[in-house]
Design a protein around this motif. Structure first.
Motif, PDB file in Angstrom:
ATOM      1  N   ARG A 347      24.486 -39.311 -93.422  1.00 20.61           N
ATOM      2  CA  ARG A 347      24.256 -39.569 -94.847  1.00 20.61           C
ATOM      3  C   ARG A 347      25.436 -39.108 -95.698  1.00 20.61           C
ATOM      4  N   ALA A 348      26.623 -39.079 -95.095  1.00 15.78           N
ATOM      5  CA  ALA A 348      27.818 -38.638 -95.830  1.00 15.78           C
ATOM      6  C   ALA A 348      28.189 -39.638 -96.921  1.00 15.78           C
ATOM      7  N   HIS A 349      28.703 -39.128 -98.015  1.00 18.96           N
ATOM      8  CA  HIS A 349      29.209 -40.013 -99.065  1.00 18.96           C
ATOM      9  C   HIS A 349      30.551 -40.577 -98.607  1.00 18.96           C
ATOM     10  N   THR A 350      30.672 -41.891 -98.608  1.00 22.21           N
ATOM     11  CA  THR A 350      31.880 -42.550 -98.111  1.00 22.21           C
ATOM     12  C   THR A 350      32.540 -43.326 -99.238  1.00 22.21           C
ATOM     13  N   SER A 351      33.832 -43.099 -99.417  1.00 21.22           N
ATOM     14  CA  SER A 351      34.583 -43.787-100.462  1.00 21.22           C
ATOM     15  C   SER A 351      35.811 -44.456 -99.857  1.00 21.22           C
ATOM     16  N   VAL A 352      36.268 -45.509-100.508  1.00 21.58           N
ATOM     17  CA  VAL A 352      37.488 -46.208-100.095  1.00 21.58           C
ATOM     18  C   VAL A 352      38.673 -45.495-100.737  1.00 21.58           C
ATOM     19  N   GLU A 353      39.551 -44.934 -99.907  1.00 29.95           N
ATOM     20  CA  GLU A 353      40.706 -44.181-100.395  1.00 29.95           C
ATOM     21  C   GLU A 353      41.957 -45.040-100.498  1.00 29.95           C
ATOM     22  N   HIS A 354      42.046 -46.074 -99.670  1.00 27.19           N
ATOM     23  CA  HIS A 354      43.210 -46.964 -99.709  1.00 27.19           C
ATOM     24  C   HIS A 354      42.775 -48.309 -99.144  1.00 27.19           C
ATOM     25  N   LEU A 355      43.239 -49.389 -99.777  1.00 23.21           N
ATOM     26  CA  LEU A 355      42.743 -50.708 -99.405  1.00 23.21           C
ATOM     27  C   LEU A 355      43.807 -51.773 -99.577  1.00 23.21           C
ATOM     28  N   THR A 356      44.072 -52.514 -98.506  1.00 26.22           N
ATOM     29  CA  THR A 356      44.815 -53.764 -98.558  1.00 26.22           C
ATOM     30  C   THR A 356      44.019 -54.753 -97.714  1.00 26.22           C
ATOM     31  N   ASN A 357      44.525 -55.970 -97.596  1.00 32.58           N
ATOM     32  CA  ASN A 357      43.812 -56.942 -96.767  1.00 32.58           C
ATOM     33  C   ASN A 357      43.617 -56.443 -95.340  1.00 32.58           C
ATOM     34  N   ARG A 358      44.632 -55.777 -94.799  1.00 30.62           N
ATOM     35  CA  ARG A 358      44.614 -55.436 -93.379  1.00 30.62           C
ATOM     36  C   ARG A 358      44.691 -53.945 -93.093  1.00 30.62           C
ATOM     37  N   ALA A 359      44.615 -53.119 -94.121  1.00 26.92           N
ATOM     38  CA  ALA A 359      44.629 -51.671 -93.932  1.00 26.92           C
ATOM     39  C   ALA A 359      43.534 -51.054 -94.793  1.00 26.92           C
ATOM     40  N   LEU A 360      42.799 -50.118 -94.197  1.00 32.46           N
ATOM     41  CA  LEU A 360      41.674 -49.510 -94.895  1.00 32.46           C
ATOM     42  C   LEU A 360      41.591 -48.033 -94.535  1.00 32.46           C
ATOM     43  N   ALA A 361      41.450 -47.206 -95.552  1.00 42.28           N
ATOM     44  CA  ALA A 361      41.226 -45.778 -95.349  1.00 42.28           C
ATOM     45  C   ALA A 361      39.925 -45.395 -96.028  1.00 42.28           C
ATOM     46  N   LEU A 362      39.034 -44.772 -95.262  1.00 42.40           N
ATOM     47  CA  LEU A 362      37.740 -44.337 -95.774  1.00 42.40           C
ATOM     48  C   LEU A 362      37.653 -42.820 -95.698  1.00 42.40           C
TER      49      LEU A 362
END
Length: 419
Positions: A347-362
Motif C-alpha cells: 500500500r505504498a504511495h507511488t509517484s512518477v519521478e521521471h517520465l519520457t516515452n521510453r524511460a520511467l522512474a517511480l
C-alpha cells in the motif's frame, strides 16, 4: 484490509486445465486430479508465493464456470477427501487457499433448477454475455442470497481463506452487501475479491463491502505501454491506481486465465521483466498465473475452445518442464523475494519521478522505507536525473550491478533504502 492478505502473493491455478481434465464432464466417475495440484505446492512455495488462488473446483458441465452444484467437488478433479488433503497440504506449507466462486450465472443443469434464474421481459431466461448455456441467477431473490451465503461459509468452514467472486461486475453490488456480512461474522479473516473489468472500482468496493477487485486497468496499461513505447499511458493509469488505495488495495496481475499470456502479448520479449518488476514494486495484492513464471506462451481466441492455449496442463513433476523456462522462474524468485522483504509495498504511495516515452522512474514510499524503480525500454543506456544517494540495489537483472542512475538499454533497476 484482512491482515494475511496484506502480505499475500498468490499463485493462480486453473485446475481443470492444470490437471489435464477432459473438456466436458462425462460419466461422473471420480478422478483424483486435485492430488496433482497438491504435488506442486512446494514449487509454489519455492517461487515465493504465500497463497494459492484456485480456479473453479465445483461440479460443472465443461469449463468450471457453468456450475451445477457449488457444494460438490467436480468429479473430474476428485472428491471431498481430495479437497481436504489439498487444504491440509497448503496449510502445512503456510499457503492460504482462495477459491473461485461463480455466482452470477450457472449451468442450465443447476441443481436448484430454473426457479432462481433471472427472466427477461419476454419470459425467457437471461444469460451471461450472450452465452446460452450460462444462465443468470436472479439476485433479487432472497433464496439466492441465502444460498450464496451458505456456499461461502461452507467452504470457509472447510479451511479456505477467501473467495474470488467471478463476474462480480455483472452482479449488483448490493447483493454482496447482503451476502458478505453474515459470512464475515463467522469468518472475520476471510478475504473477498471481486472480478471487475472497468468502471469505478472504488465505488464498487464501497457499495459491495468486498475487500478488493481485479485491477484490469493497470494490467492493460502495463503491456500496452511497453508495446507502444509510451510510458505516459502507464503514468496516467498509476494516478488512478494510487488513488484507489484511499478506499482499498487492488488485486494486481500481469496474467490470468482469461487473457493472452504476457510472453505472447509483448512485442519485445526483453520487456517481460519490466512488467514483472512493475507487478512486484507497485501497491496491490499480486498474483502470478501458473506458467507465466516459466514464460509460457498462449493466445486467447474468441471461439469455442479459445481458452485452451492459456489454460494448459502442467506436467507431473517440475523436472518435466522445458529448460528454457527456468531463467524466468529464477527471475520471479528474485523479484518475489524482494517484494516479501519489502511487504509495505502493498500500500505504498507511488509517484512518477521521471517520465519520457521510453524511460520511467517511480518512487514508492512508506514509513518503513523507500523504493526507486527505474525502467528503460529504449535502445540506448539512459541516465535518470535522480539523486540516488543512500540507496542500494535491491533487484537487478544480473548480479554485480551497483547503485546508480544509469540503466542499460532495455534494462531496469530497483533501488531501496530504509527509513
Amino acid at each position: 484490509m484482512i491482515q494475511w492478505a496484506e502480505h499475500a502473493i498468490l499463485w493462480h491455478v486453473y485446475p481443470l486445465g492444470f490437471t489435464g481434465a477432459p473438456r466436458a464432464a462425462a460419466d461422473g466417475a471420480v478422478q483424483h486430479r486435485l492430488r496433482r495440484v497438491a504435488d506442486w505446492l512446494d514449487y509454489a512455495v519455492e517461487l515465493g508465493c504465500s497463497g494459492l488462488l484456485l480456479g473453479p473446483v465445483f461440479a460443472s458441465e465443461t469449463h468450471g464456470y457453468d456450475t451445477i452444484d457449488h457444494f460438490r467437488v467436480d468429479p473430474r478433479l476428485g472428491d471431498e477427501q481430495d479437497f481436504d488433503r489439498l487444504v491440509a497440504a497448503a496449510r502445512e506449507r503456510g499457503l492460504r487457499l482462495v477459491l473461485d466462486g461463480v455466482f452470477n450465472h450457472v449451468s442450465r443443469r443447476f441443481a436448484q433448477g430454473g426457479d432462481w434464474f433471472r427472466r427477461r421481459g419476454d419470459g425467457t431466461y437471461d444469460v451471461f454475455e450472450g452465452h446460452r448455456h450460462l444462465v443468470a441467477l436472479d439476485h433479487e431473490r432472497p433464496e439466492v442470497a441465502a444460498y450464496v451465503t451458505r456456499v461461502l461459509s461452507h467452504w470457509l468452514d472447510r479451511g479456505v481463506s477467501g473467495w474470488r467472486l467471478d463476474a462480480a461486475y455483472a452482479v449488483p453490488p448490493e447483493f454482496w452487501a447482503k451476502v458478505v456480512p453474515p459470512v464475515r461474522e463467522r469468518h472475520p479473516d476471510a478475504w473477498f475479491l471481486g472480478e471487475v473489468l472497468h468502471g469505478d472500482y472504488a465505488a464498487y468496493v464501497e457499495r459491495s463491502g468486498l475487500d478488493s477487485v481485479t485491477q484490469y486497468e493497470l494490467w492493460k496499461a502495463t503491456w500496452s505501454s511497453l508495446n507502444d513505447g509510451n510510458f505516459f499511458e502507464l503514468a496516467w493509469a498509476l494516478k488512478r491506481h494510487v488513488a484507489m488505495l484511499d478506499t482499498f488495495v487492488p488485486q494486481t496481475f500481469i496474467g490470468n486465465h482469461d487473457v493472452t499470456r504476457l510472453a505472447t502479448r509483448l512485442t519485445d520479449e526483453r520487456h517481460f521483466a519490466h512488467a514483472l518488476v512493475l507487478l512486484m514494486t507497485l501497491p496491490g495484492v499480486p498474483s502470478i498465473y501458473y506458467g507465466d513464471e516459466q514464460a509460457f506462451r498462449g493466445l486467447k481466441e474468441e471461439r469455442e475452445g479459445g481458452d485452451d492455449a492459456i489454460r494448459p496442463a502442467f506436467p507431473r513433476d517440475p523436472s518435466e518442464l522445458a529448460p528454457f523456462g527456468w531463467p524466468t522462474y529464477r527471475l520471479h524468485q528474485r523479484l518475489v523475494g524482494m517484494r516479501r522483504r519489502h511487504p509495505w509495498l502493498v500500500r505504498a504511495h507511488t509517484s512518477v519521478e521521471h517520465l519520457t516515452n521510453r524511460a520511467l522512474a517511480l518512487r514508492s514510499t512508506a514509513p518503513e522505507g523507500e523504493v526507486l524503480t527505474l525502467l528503460n525500454i529504449g535502445d540506448e543506456p539512459y541516465r535518470f536525473p535522480l539523486d540516488v544517494t543512500g540507496f542500494s540495489v535491491i533487484a537487478t537483472p544480473s548480479a554485480g550491478e551497483g547503485p546508480g542512475s544509469l540503466v542499460p538499454g532495455h534494462g531496469w533497476l530497483v533501488l531501496g533504502r530504509s527509513r
